[in-house]
Design a protein around this motif. Structure first.
Motif, PDB file in Angstrom:
ATOM      1  N   ASP A  12      28.884  11.187  23.416  1.00 33.76           N
ATOM      2  CA  ASP A  12      29.932  10.745  24.138  1.00 33.76           C
ATOM      3  C   ASP A  12      30.978  11.585  24.726  1.00 33.76           C
ATOM      4  O   ASP A  12      31.276  12.371  23.980  1.00 33.76           O
ATOM      5  CB  ASP A  12      30.576   9.567  23.199  1.00 33.76           C
ATOM      6  N   ASP A  13      31.635  11.113  25.741  1.00 36.63           N
ATOM      7  CA  ASP A  13      32.937  11.551  26.208  1.00 36.63           C
ATOM      8  C   ASP A  13      32.583  12.703  26.416  1.00 36.63           C
ATOM      9  O   ASP A  13      33.565  14.009  26.350  1.00 36.63           O
ATOM     10  CB  ASP A  13      33.927  11.448  25.417  1.00 36.63           C
ATOM     11  N   CYS A  14      31.692  13.442  27.199  1.00 35.06           N
ATOM     12  CA  CYS A  14      31.508  14.878  27.508  1.00 35.06           C
ATOM     13  C   CYS A  14      31.513  14.864  29.187  1.00 35.06           C
ATOM     14  O   CYS A  14      31.358  13.907  30.010  1.00 35.06           O
ATOM     15  CB  CYS A  14      29.946  15.292  27.414  1.00 35.06           C
ATOM     16  N   TRP A  15      31.964  16.141  29.549  1.00 36.06           N
ATOM     17  CA  TRP A  15      32.443  16.274  31.197  1.00 36.06           C
ATOM     18  C   TRP A  15      31.612  17.687  31.517  1.00 36.06           C
ATOM     19  O   TRP A  15      31.649  18.725  30.862  1.00 36.06           O
ATOM     20  CB  TRP A  15      33.846  16.602  31.309  1.00 36.06           C
ATOM     21  N   LEU A  16      30.609  17.279  32.444  1.00 35.38           N
ATOM     22  CA  LEU A  16      29.641  18.321  32.855  1.00 35.38           C
ATOM     23  C   LEU A  16      30.097  18.625  34.322  1.00 35.38           C
ATOM     24  O   LEU A  16      30.088  17.778  35.074  1.00 35.38           O
ATOM     25  CB  LEU A  16      28.070  18.025  33.046  1.00 35.38           C
ATOM     26  N   GLY A  17      30.690  19.877  34.679  1.00 31.40           N
ATOM     27  CA  GLY A  17      31.263  20.260  35.840  1.00 31.40           C
ATOM     28  C   GLY A  17      30.129  20.553  36.893  1.00 31.40           C
ATOM     29  O   GLY A  17      28.797  20.282  36.616  1.00 31.40           O
ATOM     30  N   HIS A  18      30.507  20.611  38.241  1.00 36.25           N
ATOM     31  CA  HIS A  18      29.683  20.621  39.322  1.00 36.25           C
ATOM     32  C   HIS A  18      28.489  21.726  39.179  1.00 36.25           C
ATOM     33  O   HIS A  18      28.820  23.069  38.508  1.00 36.25           O
ATOM     34  CB  HIS A  18      30.527  21.015  40.417  1.00 36.25           C
ATOM     35  N   ASN A  19      27.512  21.461  39.465  1.00 37.25           N
ATOM     36  CA  ASN A  19      26.282  22.263  39.442  1.00 37.25           C
ATOM     37  C   ASN A  19      25.936  22.696  38.136  1.00 37.25           C
ATOM     38  O   ASN A  19      25.235  23.882  37.987  1.00 37.25           O
ATOM     39  CB  ASN A  19      26.372  23.280  40.422  1.00 37.25           C
ATOM     40  N   VAL A  20      26.218  22.233  37.060  1.00 39.43           N
ATOM     41  CA  VAL A  20      25.703  22.640  35.640  1.00 39.43           C
ATOM     42  C   VAL A  20      24.275  22.485  35.486  1.00 39.43           C
ATOM     43  O   VAL A  20      23.622  21.310  36.140  1.00 39.43           O
ATOM     44  CB  VAL A  20      26.529  21.855  34.368  1.00 39.43           C
ATOM     45  N   THR A  21      23.434  23.116  34.777  1.00 39.12           N
ATOM     46  CA  THR A  21      22.132  22.861  34.518  1.00 39.12           C
ATOM     47  C   THR A  21      21.932  22.875  32.825  1.00 39.12           C
ATOM     48  O   THR A  21      22.460  23.729  32.393  1.00 39.12           O
ATOM     49  CB  THR A  21      21.179  24.089  35.070  1.00 39.12           C
TER      50      THR A  21
ATOM     51  N   ALA B 126      27.671  26.354  35.023  1.00 39.03           N
ATOM     52  CA  ALA B 126      26.999  27.006  33.653  1.00 39.03           C
ATOM     53  C   ALA B 126      25.449  26.529  33.529  1.00 39.03           C
ATOM     54  O   ALA B 126      25.070  25.541  34.123  1.00 39.03           O
ATOM     55  CB  ALA B 126      27.844  26.370  32.453  1.00 39.03           C
ATOM     56  N   VAL B 127      24.890  27.215  32.894  1.00 43.05           N
ATOM     57  CA  VAL B 127      23.449  26.937  32.265  1.00 43.05           C
ATOM     58  C   VAL B 127      23.384  26.843  30.862  1.00 43.05           C
ATOM     59  O   VAL B 127      23.556  27.821  30.052  1.00 43.05           O
ATOM     60  CB  VAL B 127      22.207  28.021  32.760  1.00 43.05           C
ATOM     61  N   VAL B 128      23.177  25.763  30.533  1.00 47.27           N
ATOM     62  CA  VAL B 128      23.157  25.295  28.877  1.00 47.27           C
ATOM     63  C   VAL B 128      21.710  25.477  28.526  1.00 47.27           C
ATOM     64  O   VAL B 128      20.845  24.616  28.627  1.00 47.27           O
ATOM     65  CB  VAL B 128      23.549  23.976  28.483  1.00 47.27           C
TER      66      VAL B 128
ATOM     67  N   PRO C 246      24.205  32.553  30.383  1.00 41.74           N
ATOM     68  CA  PRO C 246      23.930  31.086  29.770  1.00 41.74           C
ATOM     69  C   PRO C 246      25.360  30.882  29.160  1.00 41.74           C
ATOM     70  O   PRO C 246      25.950  31.670  29.130  1.00 41.74           O
ATOM     71  CB  PRO C 246      23.086  31.698  28.664  1.00 41.74           C
ATOM     72  N   ALA C 247      25.688  29.505  29.128  1.00 39.80           N
ATOM     73  CA  ALA C 247      26.766  28.918  28.701  1.00 39.80           C
ATOM     74  C   ALA C 247      27.200  29.270  27.242  1.00 39.80           C
ATOM     75  O   ALA C 247      26.153  29.510  26.472  1.00 39.80           O
ATOM     76  CB  ALA C 247      26.641  27.322  28.468  1.00 39.80           C
ATOM     77  N   LYS C 248      28.525  29.678  27.179  1.00 40.86           N
ATOM     78  CA  LYS C 248      29.085  30.281  26.106  1.00 40.86           C
ATOM     79  C   LYS C 248      30.350  29.385  25.552  1.00 40.86           C
ATOM     80  O   LYS C 248      30.901  29.391  26.413  1.00 40.86           O
ATOM     81  CB  LYS C 248      29.439  31.734  25.927  1.00 40.86           C
ATOM     82  N   VAL C 249      30.221  29.066  24.392  1.00 44.20           N
ATOM     83  CA  VAL C 249      31.656  28.355  23.935  1.00 44.20           C
ATOM     84  C   VAL C 249      32.976  29.506  23.889  1.00 44.20           C
ATOM     85  O   VAL C 249      32.954  30.355  23.305  1.00 44.20           O
ATOM     86  CB  VAL C 249      31.449  27.936  22.542  1.00 44.20           C
TER      87      VAL C 249
END
Length: 176
Positions: free
Chosen positions: A113-122, A139-141, A155-158
């Motif tokens: 719930d309540d996530c935001w994925l920015g433009h062009n995320v995979t 980002a690429v998750v 790749p996506a990193k916190v």
């Protein structure tokens, strides 16, 4: 024998050019109350696949969400334009065979719930993105993201946790 179906909650908004495909046995796409699908969104479910999009979630233009692995997107998420959420992966270990002949794996994807994925995320197969997380544009998750994290890159990193700015600043001041 099961049947495939599309379930729409109340106040679902489907804009021009949206494509929703359900194919095979026991496949289901569920759009809960208040989901909005902008123009040119594609959602696909193959045999024995469930795609569920939670209440009040917004899906931006040109987004592709497809199985055949199960996909669950939580409530009140914001999915920006041109995001790709792909719940499958091709096997390719044997170089003597065509990749297309080696089969696929399908672990599924969960976005809290309540996530935001920015433009062009995979978002790739097998990933869970924890509740309240933000994924930066492009980002690429390819691995799990803990709840309330901000992740960027390929790749996506916190890079930090939401609501933790004060704590991080205080820790830095103590070290100095």
């Amino acid at each position: 024998i099961g049947a495939s179906k599309i379930e729409l909650g109340s106040d679902v908004h489907i804009f021009k050019g949206v494509r929703i495909d359900v194919k095979g046995e026991d496949s289901r796409i569920t759009l809960e109350k208040g989901v909005a699908l902008e123009k040119d969104v594609t959602i696909g479910a193959l045999d024995n696949t469930c795609v569920q999009i939670g209440e009040g979630t917004f899906i931006g233009p040109g987004v592709c969400i497809t199985g055949p692995g199960d996909i669950t997107i939580g409530k009140r998420c914001l999915i920006a334009a041109h995001v790709g959420i792909f719940a499958n992966n091709h096997n390719f270990a044997d170089p003597t065979k065509y990749i297309a002949d080696q089969g696929i794996s399908c672990q599924g994807i969960v976005i809290g719930d309540d996530c935001w994925l920015g433009h062009n995320v995979t978002v790739l197969d097998g990933v869970t993105i924890g509740e309240g997380s933000v994924i930066g544009a492009g980002a690429v998750v390819n691995r799990d993201i803990p709840p309330y994290s901000i992740a960027v890159g390929v790749p996506a990193k916190v890079i930090k946790k939401r609501g933790m700015k004060e704590l991080v600043l205080n820790q830095q001041n103590v070290k100095e």
